[in-house]
Design an enzyme around this catalytic site. Structure first.
Site, mmCIF file in Angstrom:
data_model
loop_
_atom_site.group_PDB
_atom_site.id
_atom_site.type_symbol
_atom_site.label_atom_id
_atom_site.label_comp_id
_atom_site.label_asym_id
_atom_site.label_seq_id
_atom_site.Cartn_x
_atom_site.Cartn_y
_atom_site.Cartn_z
ATOM 1 N NE ARG A 216 -3.403 1.399 0.749
ATOM 2 C CZ ARG A 216 -4.064 1.736 1.835
ATOM 3 N NH1 ARG A 216 -4.671 0.816 2.543
ATOM 4 N NH2 ARG A 216 -4.160 2.992 2.213
ATOM 5 C CG ASP B 175 -14.397 -0.136 2.442
ATOM 6 O OD1 ASP B 175 -13.856 -0.699 3.416
ATOM 7 O OD2 ASP B 175 -15.337 0.668 2.571
ATOM 8 C CE1 TYR C 202 -18.840 3.851 8.331
ATOM 9 C CE2 TYR C 202 -19.995 1.958 7.406
ATOM 10 C CZ TYR C 202 -19.037 2.483 8.259
ATOM 11 O OH TYR C 202 -18.269 1.650 9.024
HETATM 12 O O1 CP3 Z 1 -12.354 -8.828 4.477
HETATM 13 C C1 CP3 Z 1 -11.398 -8.542 3.715
HETATM 14 O O2 CP3 Z 1 -10.242 -8.883 3.925
HETATM 15 C C2 CP3 Z 1 -11.696 -7.796 2.429
HETATM 16 C C3 CP3 Z 1 -11.537 -6.409 2.526
HETATM 17 C C4 CP3 Z 1 -12.572 -5.530 3.205
HETATM 18 C C5 CP3 Z 1 -12.243 -4.204 3.595
HETATM 19 N N1 CP3 Z 1 -13.371 -3.604 4.037
HETATM 20 C C6 CP3 Z 1 -10.897 -3.598 3.452
HETATM 21 C C7 CP3 Z 1 -10.571 -2.449 4.313
HETATM 22 C C8 CP3 Z 1 -13.917 -5.745 3.522
HETATM 23 C C9 CP3 Z 1 -14.751 -6.994 3.370
HETATM 24 C C10 CP3 Z 1 -14.403 -4.510 4.032
HETATM 25 C C11 CP3 Z 1 -15.816 -4.319 4.400
HETATM 26 C C12 CP3 Z 1 -16.166 -3.195 5.266
HETATM 27 N N2 CP3 Z 1 -15.734 -1.896 5.198
HETATM 28 C C13 CP3 Z 1 -17.161 -3.272 6.276
HETATM 29 C C14 CP3 Z 1 -17.951 -4.507 6.597
HETATM 30 C C15 CP3 Z 1 -17.120 -5.461 7.372
HETATM 31 C C16 CP3 Z 1 -16.929 -5.125 8.807
HETATM 32 O O3 CP3 Z 1 -15.782 -5.007 9.220
HETATM 33 O O4 CP3 Z 1 -17.939 -5.012 9.542
HETATM 34 C C17 CP3 Z 1 -17.276 -2.000 6.870
HETATM 35 C C18 CP3 Z 1 -18.188 -1.628 7.997
HETATM 36 C C19 CP3 Z 1 -16.376 -1.141 6.174
HETATM 37 C C20 CP3 Z 1 -16.149 0.304 6.410
HETATM 38 C C21 CP3 Z 1 -14.731 0.530 6.774
HETATM 39 N N3 CP3 Z 1 -13.719 0.627 5.833
HETATM 40 C C22 CP3 Z 1 -14.128 0.589 8.054
HETATM 41 C C23 CP3 Z 1 -14.888 0.520 9.362
HETATM 42 C C24 CP3 Z 1 -12.743 0.722 7.869
HETATM 43 C C25 CP3 Z 1 -11.654 0.771 8.921
HETATM 44 C C26 CP3 Z 1 -11.220 2.145 9.250
HETATM 45 C C27 CP3 Z 1 -9.868 2.122 9.949
HETATM 46 O O5 CP3 Z 1 -8.889 2.544 9.322
HETATM 47 O O6 CP3 Z 1 -9.815 1.674 11.101
HETATM 48 C C28 CP3 Z 1 -12.506 0.760 6.484
HETATM 49 C C29 CP3 Z 1 -11.198 0.845 5.819
HETATM 50 C C30 CP3 Z 1 -10.673 -0.474 5.369
HETATM 51 N N4 CP3 Z 1 -11.363 -1.352 4.571
HETATM 52 C C31 CP3 Z 1 -9.393 -1.003 5.643
HETATM 53 C C32 CP3 Z 1 -9.317 -2.243 4.966
HETATM 54 C C33 CP3 Z 1 -8.155 -3.182 4.901
HETATM 55 C C34 CP3 Z 1 -8.313 -0.346 6.504
HETATM 56 C C35 CP3 Z 1 -7.760 0.879 5.896
HETATM 57 C C36 CP3 Z 1 -6.547 0.704 5.044
HETATM 58 O O7 CP3 Z 1 -6.074 -0.409 4.773
HETATM 59 O O8 CP3 Z 1 -6.015 1.739 4.596
#
Ligand code: CP3
Length: 355
Positions: free
Chosen positions: A52, A88, A163
């Site tokens: 990343r 996401d 959201y």
């Molecule tokens: O599961 C997997 O490995 C596939 C990837 C995936 C991501 N988001 C990658 C991600 C999946 C399935 C999601 C779904 C998602 N995104 C949900 C539903 C699943 C759950 O956890 O309940 C929700 C609610 C989101 C919204 C979201 N996006 C959140 C709450 C966050 C985290 C914020 C943080 O930084 O703490 C994200 C960002 C995100 N989506 C990251 C990843 C790997 C982290 C940020 C990054 O890598 O830069």
């Protein structure tokens, strides 16, 4: 071309169809309990952070080569029974032009939160041509994965709505509920548009080769059962029914949904995800005949190995009373998780359940 050639997309799909994961989704006998982890593709892996670098997450999601690599990382490292597309839940919203971003450490942030009917104009239906990078990544992944199935996913209408209304993550979902009770026309307009977007996003992934889908209603647990049934379930049901025509198993999951499990199962899922607060045996009873997925506490991976093993053993034992059981965490992998513990856990689930 032979249909059992795993290098051929059709052959890979055929090989995946007989995998432990898809067999468990369908409630068929399995050689071992399949296991994968929600949020397995991401921050717990140093190779993910290295790849990343400084690229914003949403930009990474539009680069098929990187999506393929990030999706494959946990498959190689952990030996899990299924891959989940790196993306996401806000990607389809971004793709139709909603002004939003994913802020590191916070989550999705929306520039113009939904308040009134005219705010719904930003939510047109998603079309396949809006997400060419998703189709490309899924197609390439299915070829690379061979007999390992790929799970496609979408946020469910309620979780996406939360959201869009709050403008970002929320603890109490107060603005969401204010709009749900106070402006039913906006609410129902919003959820029906999101149901179309979610169904279309899942369809794109399945048409490109994903062999199962998960509908994440992560925040549905903030509702009581009556409100869930009145304001939310019809829309999740519409998404699941639409995807049901595609012939792949549908997993439905939310956090803190102990009291909603019966209703979430009745919304039409083939597999219901159970979070860690519900004893798996009780969860299985509540989803009446469906396969289940879960449910080790994601924080338990920080416990001594003997504790992890004991809890996992009892989850595997409870899972035997379901028509199908897919081992998973009760929510996503926490960012500080030690990848070696997850690798050891996958081995443990495989050997322990094959006895
Ligand atoms: O599961 C997997 O490995 C596939 C990837 C995936 C991501 N988001 C990658 C991600 C999946 C399935 C999601 C779904 C998602 N995104 C949900 C539903 C699943 C759950 O956890 O309940 C929700 C609610 C989101 C919204 C979201 N996006 C959140 C709450 C966050 C985290 C914020 C943080 O930084 O703490 C994200 C960002 C995100 N989506 C990251 C990843 C790997 C982290 C940020 C990054 O890598 O830069």
């Amino acid at each position: 071309m032979q249909t059992n050639d795993a290098n051929h997309p059709g052959g890979a799909a055929a090989a995946a169809r007989d995998s432990a994961f898809l067999r468990a989704c369908r409630g068929e006998s399995v050689p071992h309990t399949p296991v994968w982890f929600m949020r397995q593709a991401g921050r717990a892996l140093p190779e993910y952070r290295a790849l990343r670098g400084g690229t914003p997450m949403l930009e990474t999601c539009t680069r098929p080569e990187q999506v393929v690599e990030i999706t494959m990382q946990p498959v190689r490292r952990y030996g899990v029974d299924a891959a989940i597309l790196y993306s996401d839940i806000v990607v389809p919203l971004k793709a139709i032009g909603v002004d939003l971003d994913i802020v590191p450490g916070t989550g999705p942030v929306i520039a113009h939160p939904v308040r009134e009917l005219s705010d719904l104009d930003q939510l047109r239906p998603l079309e396949t041509a809006d997400v060419p990078y998703v189709s490309a990544a899924v197609g390439e992944l299915v070829r690379t994965l061979g007999s390992t199935p790929l799970i496609g996913f979408s946020g469910a209408p309620f979780t996406l709505a939360s959201y869009l209304i709050e403008g970002g993550p929320s603890r109490d979902h107060a603005a969401t509920k204010a709009l749900m009770y106070g402006a039913p026309d906006v609410w129902h307009g919003l959820l029906s548009r999101l149901a179309t977007i979610a169904a279309n996003f899942l369809r794109v992934q399945v048409e490109a080769g994903a062999s199962a889908v998960q509908l994440f209603d992560s925040w549905a647990g903030s509702l009581d059962p009556a409100d869930y049934d009145a304001y939310v379930r019809p829309y999740s049901e519409a998404v699941l029914a639409e995807v049901g025509t595609l012939g792949v198993p549908r997993i439905h999951f939310g956090v803190g949904t102990g009291e909603l499990l019966g209703s979430m199962a009745a919304a039409g899922a083939d597999v219901v995800g159970i979070d860690w607060r519900v004893p798996l045996r009780d969860g299985i009873e509540r989803v009446a005949g469906r396969a289940v997925q879960g449910n080790l506490d994601p924080a338990l991976v920080f416990a001594p190995w003997e504790v992890i093993a004991e809890k996992s053993r009892s989850i595997l034992a409870a899972g035997r009373s379901a028509p199908g059981h897919i081992f998973n965490l009760g929510h996503g992998v926490l960012p500080t998780t030690d990848p070696d513990v997850l690798a050891r856990l996958v081995d443990f689930v495989h050997t322990e359940s094959a006895r």
